[in-house]
Design an enzyme around this catalytic site. Structure first.
Site, short mmCIF file in Angstrom:
data_model
loop_
_atom_site.label_atom_id
_atom_site.label_comp_id
_atom_site.label_asym_id
_atom_site.label_seq_id
_atom_site.Cartn_x
_atom_site.Cartn_y
_atom_site.Cartn_z
N THR A 151 -36.37 -34.39 -24.98
CA THR A 151 -37.76 -34.65 -24.56
C THR A 151 -38.67 -33.47 -24.90
OG1 THR A 151 -37.28 -33.82 -22.33
CG2 THR A 151 -37.12 -36.22 -22.67
N GLY A 152 -38.11 -32.32 -25.20
CA GLY A 152 -38.92 -31.16 -25.60
C GLY A 152 -39.32 -31.26 -27.06
N SER A 157 -33.73 -30.69 -18.57
CA SER A 157 -33.50 -32.04 -18.02
C SER A 157 -34.69 -32.90 -18.38
CB SER A 157 -33.38 -32.02 -16.49
OG SER A 157 -33.27 -33.34 -15.99
N ASN A 161 -22.22 -25.56 -16.96
CA ASN A 161 -22.15 -24.66 -18.12
C ASN A 161 -23.12 -23.50 -17.97
OD1 ASN A 161 -20.15 -26.08 -19.44
ND2 ASN A 161 -21.60 -27.37 -20.60
N ALA A 205 -34.37 -24.91 -11.82
CA ALA A 205 -35.58 -25.71 -11.61
C ALA A 205 -35.20 -27.02 -10.96
CB ALA A 205 -36.27 -25.96 -12.96
N TYR A 235 -31.88 -39.17 -11.70
CA TYR A 235 -32.56 -37.87 -11.66
C TYR A 235 -32.36 -37.21 -10.31
CZ TYR A 235 -36.46 -34.53 -12.30
OH TYR A 235 -37.23 -33.40 -12.43
N THR A 260 -46.54 -31.19 -11.63
CA THR A 260 -47.22 -30.11 -12.35
C THR A 260 -47.85 -30.71 -13.60
OG1 THR A 260 -45.61 -28.53 -11.51
CG2 THR A 260 -46.83 -27.86 -13.46
N ARG A 269 -46.03 -40.37 -17.57
CA ARG A 269 -46.47 -39.88 -16.26
C ARG A 269 -47.95 -40.13 -16.06
NH1 ARG A 269 -42.83 -34.54 -15.28
NH2 ARG A 269 -43.20 -34.18 -17.48
N1 UDP Z 1 -48.67 -43.92 -11.92
C1 UDP Z 1 -49.73 -44.81 -12.09
N2 UDP Z 1 -50.07 -45.14 -13.36
C2 UDP Z 1 -49.46 -44.65 -14.46
C3 UDP Z 1 -48.39 -43.74 -14.29
C4 UDP Z 1 -48.01 -43.41 -13.00
O1 UDP Z 1 -50.34 -45.28 -11.11
O2 UDP Z 1 -49.86 -45.01 -15.58
C5 UDP Z 1 -48.30 -43.54 -10.54
C6 UDP Z 1 -46.81 -43.66 -10.22
O3 UDP Z 1 -46.51 -44.97 -9.81
C7 UDP Z 1 -46.68 -42.63 -9.11
C8 UDP Z 1 -47.69 -41.56 -9.47
O4 UDP Z 1 -48.61 -42.19 -10.36
O5 UDP Z 1 -47.03 -43.19 -7.86
C9 UDP Z 1 -47.09 -40.36 -10.16
O6 UDP Z 1 -46.24 -40.81 -11.16
P1 UDP Z 1 -45.56 -39.88 -12.25
O7 UDP Z 1 -44.82 -40.78 -13.18
O8 UDP Z 1 -46.53 -38.96 -12.83
O9 UDP Z 1 -44.50 -38.97 -11.48
P2 UDP Z 1 -43.76 -39.02 -10.05
O10 UDP Z 1 -44.63 -38.26 -9.14
O11 UDP Z 1 -43.60 -40.44 -9.62
O12 UDP Z 1 -42.46 -38.38 -10.33
#
Ligand code: UDP
Length: 307
Positions: free
Chosen positions: A35-36, A71, A95, A110, A141, A171, A182
């Site tokens: 993913t990086g 990760s 590891n 982390a 996860y 973050t 995200r």
């Molecule tokens: N979310 C959303 N629309 C998107 C992507 C995410 O409403 O296009 C919501 C997701 O359902 C969650 C929050 O935003 O409630 C944060 O999601 P993210 O995937 O960033 O990370 P999480 O905090 O869930 O690990």
């Protein structure tokens, strides 16, 4: 001084590499680029080792500190790479801990706010044990990170390894992957493209967003503190996802409509760190207001997208 950052080609790892280089550290990055991205390190003079941490790690020469950030971390990524994520958080972490034993150096792990699952205690303090579905889609996860925490504590207790655990809350900042699924990259790219902004559920779920420079400051301070129990790092200001959509739309001055999509299973309803421990131990708290951090991040995305 020489550090090893696993996952150093990722979003947070690369910012950490940049910061440590500025402080005069030599930095070795270990990353399998699942993913990086190598471009995240393009301007940074690091020693790069492309490998999966699930394969035994051998690093020549002295190592003075290991920062274990490898990760997949976005829900879309870790659900796509479920078995890999579990392997990274178990075999991979082992590891990394063996490397710390061999090099006789401290190791910082982390961890994540996901260890609290869909929390029933709010805000989350480090002594809350969490509410995790061990067989749900996020378990690949959550349980990997929880197992890693247990393994880190065991290496500290049984082998005397000098360990740290930080639990990182949401973050954001430049170098987030545009299509990692995200909320921050999604809303920003949707707003910039004038496409619908996709709010999952009714948008009342809460998240607390920390700017990456604030997070890195907390991590660096943690390196100097001999604390082995977990410490939350994140921004204690919470915002609903719907308000966040309006905020992004406002800053971008976008005409994007806001549309509602189904809420993913086990999506935590609320998440906010109690950072009392970090304040006391590290004298740390975030200083970048959400609006300012978002402006920087949006500008970076605008450039990346060639707009
Ligand atoms: N979310 C959303 N629309 C998107 C992507 C995410 O409403 O296009 C919501 C997701 O359902 C969650 C929050 O935003 O409630 C944060 O999601 P993210 O995937 O960033 O990370 P999480 O905090 O869930 O690990």
């Amino acid at each position: 001084m020489r550090s090893v950052i696993t996952g150093g080609a990722g979003f947070i790892g690369s910012h950490l590499a940049e910061r440590l280089l500025k402080e005069g550290w030599d930095v070795v990055v270990v990353d399998n680029l699942c993913t990086g991205k190598k471009e995240n390190l393009a301007t940074l003079p690091v020693e790069f080792i492309e490998q999966d941490i699930c394969d035994p790690l051998s690093i020549e020469g002295d190592v003075d500190f290991i920062l274990h950030f490898a990760s997949p971390a976005s829900p879309e990524d870790y659900m796509r790479l479920g078995v890999e994520t579990l392997a990274t958080g178990s075999i991979g972490t082992r590891n990394v801990l063996e490397l710390a034993r061999e090099k006789r150096c401290p190791v910082l792990f982390a961890s994540t706010s996901e260890v609290y699952g869909d929390p029933l205690v709010h805000p989350q303090r480090e002594d809350y044990w969490g509410n995790v579905n061990p067989v749900g889609p996020r378990s690949v996860y959550d349980e990997a990170k929880r197992f890693s925490e247990a393994l880190v504590m065991a290496y500290h207790r049984y082998y005397g390894v000098d360990t740290r655990i930080v639990r990182i809350f949401n973050t954001y900042g430049p170098r987030m992957r545009m299509n990692d699924g995200r909320v921050v990259p999604n809303f920003i790219t949707q707003a910039l493209r004038r496409e619908p902004i996709t709010v999952y559920g009714d948008g009342t779920q809460g998240r607390s967003f920390c700017y990456v420079s604030d997070l890195v400051e907390g991590i660096v301070r943690m390196m100097d503190v001999g604390e082995h129990y977990p410490v939350n790092l994140g921004n204690p200001e919470e915002i609903s996802v719907l308000d966040f959509a309006y905020l992004v739309k406002g800053i971008v001055e976008s005409e994007s409509p806001i549309v509602f999509k189904p809420l993913p299973q086990d999506d935590p309803k609320r998440r906010r760190p109690d950072i009392t421990r970090a304040r006391k131990l590290l004298g740390w708290e975030p200083v970048v207001p959400l609006k300012e951090g978002l402006k920087e991040t949006i500008e970076w995305f605008r450039r990346e997208m060639g707009l």
